[in-house]
Design an enzyme around this catalytic site. Structure first.
Site, PDB file in Angstrom:
ATOM      1  N   ASP A 211       0.871  -1.165   0.000  1.00  0.00           N
ATOM      2  CA  ASP A 211       0.000   0.000   0.000  1.00  0.00           C
ATOM      3  C   ASP A 211       0.919   1.229   0.000  1.00  0.00           C
ATOM      4  OD1 ASP A 211      -1.501   2.199   0.675  1.00  0.00           O
ATOM      5  OD2 ASP A 211      -2.706   1.173   2.188  1.00  0.00           O
ATOM      6  N   LYS A 237      -3.359  12.269  -3.158  1.00  0.00           N
ATOM      7  CA  LYS A 237      -2.410  12.531  -2.065  1.00  0.00           C
ATOM      8  C   LYS A 237      -1.070  13.006  -2.611  1.00  0.00           C
ATOM      9  CE  LYS A 237      -4.371   8.856   0.829  1.00  0.00           C
ATOM     10  NZ  LYS A 237      -5.160   9.492   1.871  1.00  0.00           N
ATOM     11  N   CYS A 377      -9.026   5.991   9.977  1.00  0.00           N
ATOM     12  CA  CYS A 377      -9.308   4.710   9.286  1.00  0.00           C
ATOM     13  C   CYS A 377      -8.309   3.631   9.684  1.00  0.00           C
ATOM     14  CB  CYS A 377      -9.337   4.870   7.771  1.00  0.00           C
ATOM     15  SG  CYS A 377     -10.614   5.975   7.203  1.00  0.00           S
TER      16      CYS A 377
HETATM   17  N1  7TS Z   1      -3.914   3.373   2.531  1.00  0.00           N
HETATM   18  C1  7TS Z   1      -3.332   4.315   3.279  1.00  0.00           C
HETATM   19  C2  7TS Z   1      -2.035   4.022   3.955  1.00  0.00           C
HETATM   20  C3  7TS Z   1      -3.956   5.557   3.410  1.00  0.00           C
HETATM   21  O1  7TS Z   1      -3.386   6.498   4.164  1.00  0.00           O
HETATM   22  C4  7TS Z   1      -5.179   5.797   2.751  1.00  0.00           C
HETATM   23  C5  7TS Z   1      -5.921   7.096   2.910  1.00  0.00           C
HETATM   24  C6  7TS Z   1      -5.712   4.791   1.957  1.00  0.00           C
HETATM   25  C7  7TS Z   1      -5.057   3.590   1.876  1.00  0.00           C
HETATM   26  C8  7TS Z   1      -6.961   4.982   1.181  1.00  0.00           C
HETATM   27  O2  7TS Z   1      -6.774   5.928   0.202  1.00  0.00           O
HETATM   28  P1  7TS Z   1      -7.991   6.383  -0.723  1.00  0.00           P
HETATM   29  O3  7TS Z   1      -7.405   7.395  -1.629  1.00  0.00           O
HETATM   30  O4  7TS Z   1      -8.448   5.151  -1.429  1.00  0.00           O
HETATM   31  O5  7TS Z   1      -9.045   6.920   0.195  1.00  0.00           O
HETATM   32  N2  7TS Z   1      -5.672   7.771   4.110  1.00  0.00           N
HETATM   33  C9  7TS Z   1      -6.374   8.787   4.599  1.00  0.00           C
HETATM   34  C10 7TS Z   1      -6.007   9.445   5.770  1.00  0.00           C
HETATM   35  O6  7TS Z   1      -5.036   9.122   6.444  1.00  0.00           O
HETATM   36  N3  7TS Z   1      -6.895  10.410   6.040  1.00  0.00           N
HETATM   37  O7  7TS Z   1      -7.802  10.418   5.060  1.00  0.00           O
HETATM   38  C11 7TS Z   1      -7.511   9.415   4.168  1.00  0.00           C
END
Ligand code: 7TS
Length: 421
Positions: A211, A237, A377
C-alpha cells in the site's frame, strides 16, 4: 515557481513552492491568520500546473478516449496514455502496461482482492497483513477471507510503532499466499523497510502487495527495487485531482488475472453469451475513465519530478524532525510512532493530555491550523495504542518549519483554554 517537463529546478525553498498553490495564498479573511495546512495525508493541495492541466483538458480537448477517430479524442487519448507513461517511469515500472488507472488506493486493493485473490486464495490459505493497516488494506481481505475460508494474520508492532520483524518471520514460516502491508503508516508515520519485507515474503513463496498511498507521494519508490507484485496508490495525495489512482502489477500477474468489472473498453470481442478480454491494462479499465484526472496526475508527476523525490524526502525529514523536537516541549504531549525522523515519513500523531482530539483540532482550526483528528481509518491500530483517536499533523512539500511553529503555538493555546498550562 512554474515547472516544466525535464527542466529540473532546485527550489530548496518551500516558500517558492508554496507560491504555486493557490489555495495556500488566499486571503484568510479578517482576523484570521494565514492558513497552515497540515492534512496532506488525507489529501494534498494542488499546484497551479495541475489545476491548469485539468482546466485545459476541459476547455480545449474534452472527449471520450480510445473510441473517437476525431482530433479531440485522439488528443485526449494521447494525453491519458502519456500520463500512464509518466506514472510508470515515476515508480520504475518495466512497462506502462503494468499501470492500471483506478480511482484510488482503495479501488486498487479491492481489484487485487477480487481478481487475483479469488483466483489464487483457497480455504485454509493464510494472508498476512499488519495491525497498522488503513481499513483499505484490511477490509478487502476480510471480505475475501469470508468468501474463500482463508485465514488472516497480522504482524504486531514494537512498542515504538515499528513492525515486529520476528513476528513477521513466525508468520512467514506458515507459508502465507500473500503479504500485504503499508509502506508508510498513515497514523504513526512509521516508514517500513518495504524492500526487506518484500524479500522475506518472496523467499517464503508469498505474493507481495504494498500500500503506497503514503509513500509514493513522499519518497522515491521503485517497484523493481522493492520487487513487489502489486503497488497501490492515490493521485489525490500526490498533488493530483481526486479520482486518479494507480494499481501497479507485474505484467504476467495482471495478464493471468480475470477482469474486475465488465463493460465497455475492457473487451476484445463480445458475443451474446461470452466475451474475450482486451490486453492489460485496458482489461481492468471498464467504462469511461476519469480522463482529466489522469491527465492531472501526469502533470503532478512532472511537478514532483522537477522537484526530485530525493529532495521531497529530505525536506519532509527536516520538517518532521523539527516538529518532533518542538512538540515534546508542549506540556501534556504524547507522541506516537518512532521518534527518529529517519524512521518516519511526514506524519505526526499525538494526544494532548486528556483533551479530546476533536477539541484540539477545533482549537487549532481557530488558529487556522488544519489538522485531522480521529481514528484515521486505522481502528485496530488505535485499539493497539489504547486510544480512540489521535490528533494528526501531516506535512508535505509546501510546509515549513514556520508551520511547525504555528502548530506549536496553537497547541499552547489549546492547553491554556483547557487550563493545562
Ligand atoms: N492506505 C493508506 C495508507 C492511506 O493512508 C489511505 C488514505 C488509503 C489507503 C486509502 O486511500 P484512498 O485514496 O483510497 O481513500 N488515508 C487517509 C487518511 O489518512 N486520512 O484520510 C484518508
Amino acid at each position: 515557481m512554474q515547472t516544466q517537463t525535464n527542466q529540473p529546478v532546485t527550489p530548496l525553498d518551500a516558500a517558492a513552492i508554496r507560491a504555486d498553490f493557490p489555495i495556500l495564498n488566499q486571503d484568510p479573511g479578517p482576523d484570521r491568520k494565514p492558513l497552515v495546512f497540515l492534512d496532506s495525508a488525507a489529501s494534498s493541495q494542488k499546484p497551479a500546473v495541475v489545476i491548469e492541466a485539468l482546466d485545459d483538458y476541459h476547455r480545449r480537448y474534452n472527449a471520450n478516449i480510445h473510441r473517437g477517430v476525431y482530433q479531440l479524442s485522439e488528443l485526449a487519448t494521447g494525453r491519458y496514455e502519456q500520463a500512464r507513461h509518466l506514472v510508470a517511469d515515476f515508480i520504475g515500472a518495466a512497462s506502462h502496461r503494468e499501470c492500471v488507472f483506478v480511482r484510488n488506493t482503495t479501488e486498487a486493493i479491492n481489484l487485487v482482492a477480487q481478481t487475483w485473490g479469488r483466483r489464487n486464495i483457497r480455504v485454509g490459505d493464510l494472508i498476512v497483513l499488519t495491525v497498522m493497516e488503513h481499513h483499505s488494506n484490511l477490509v478487502p481481505w476480510q471480505i475475501l477471507a469470508e468468501e474463500t475460508g482463508a485465514e488472516l494474520a497480522h504482524v504486531r508492532l514494537t512498542p515504538d510503532g515499528r513492525l515486529d520483524l520476528d513476528h513477521l518471520d513466525d508468520l512467514l514460516a506458515r507459508d502465507p499466499k500473500l503479504v500485504a502491508f503499508t509502506h508508510v503508516s498513515n497514523s504513526l508515520g512509521t516508514l517500513v523497510d518495504a524492500a526487506e519485507i518484500s524479500r522475506r515474503a518472496r523467499a517464503a513463496g508469498a505474493a507481495v502487495l504494498i500500500d503506497g498511498a503514503q509513500s509514493v507521494p513522499h519518497l522515491p519508490v521503485d517497484v523493481r527495487q522493492l520487487d513487489c507484485d502489486f503497488l497501490a496508490f492515490s493521485g489525490h495525495k500526490m498533488l493530483a485531482p481526486m479520482g486518479s489512482g494507480v494499481l501497479y502489477g507485474k505484467k504476467a500477474l495482471l495478464e493471468a488475472m480475470p477482469p474486475y468489472m465488465g463493460g465497455g473498453s475492457m473487451i476484445r470481442k463480445v458475443e451474446l453469451t461470452r466475451s474475450t478480454w482486451a490486453d492489460v491494462p485496458a482489461k481492468f479499465e471498464a467504462g469511461t475513465p476519469a480522463v482529466g484526472d489522469a491527465i492531472g496526475l501526469g502533470a503532478a508527476v512532472e511537478y514532483l519530478n522537477a522537484l526530485g523525490m530525493d529532495w521531497v524526502r529530505e525536506h519532509e525529514r527536516d520538517v518532521v524532525g523539527y516538529a518532533l523536537e518542538r512538540l515534546v516541549e508542549v506540556p501534556g504531549m504524547t507522541l506516537y510512532g518512532p521518534l527518529d525522523p529517519a524512521a518516519r515519513s511526514g506524519v505526526v500523531s499525538f494526544n494532548l493530555g486528556d483533551i479530546h482530539p476533536h477539541d484540539v483540532a477545533a482549537i487549532l482550526d481557530g488558529e487556522n491550523v488544519a489538522v485531522r483528528a480521529g481514528h484515521h481509518c486505522t481502528q485496530p491500530l488505535m485499539r493497539e495504542l489504547g486510544v480512540v483517536a489521535t490528533t494528526r499533523a501531516s506535512f508535505y512539500i509546501y510546509n515549513t518549519r514556520e508551520d511547525v511553529d504555528r502548530l506549536v503555538e496553537a497547541l499552547h493555546v489549546a492547553n491554556r483554554i483547557f487550563g493545562l498550562a
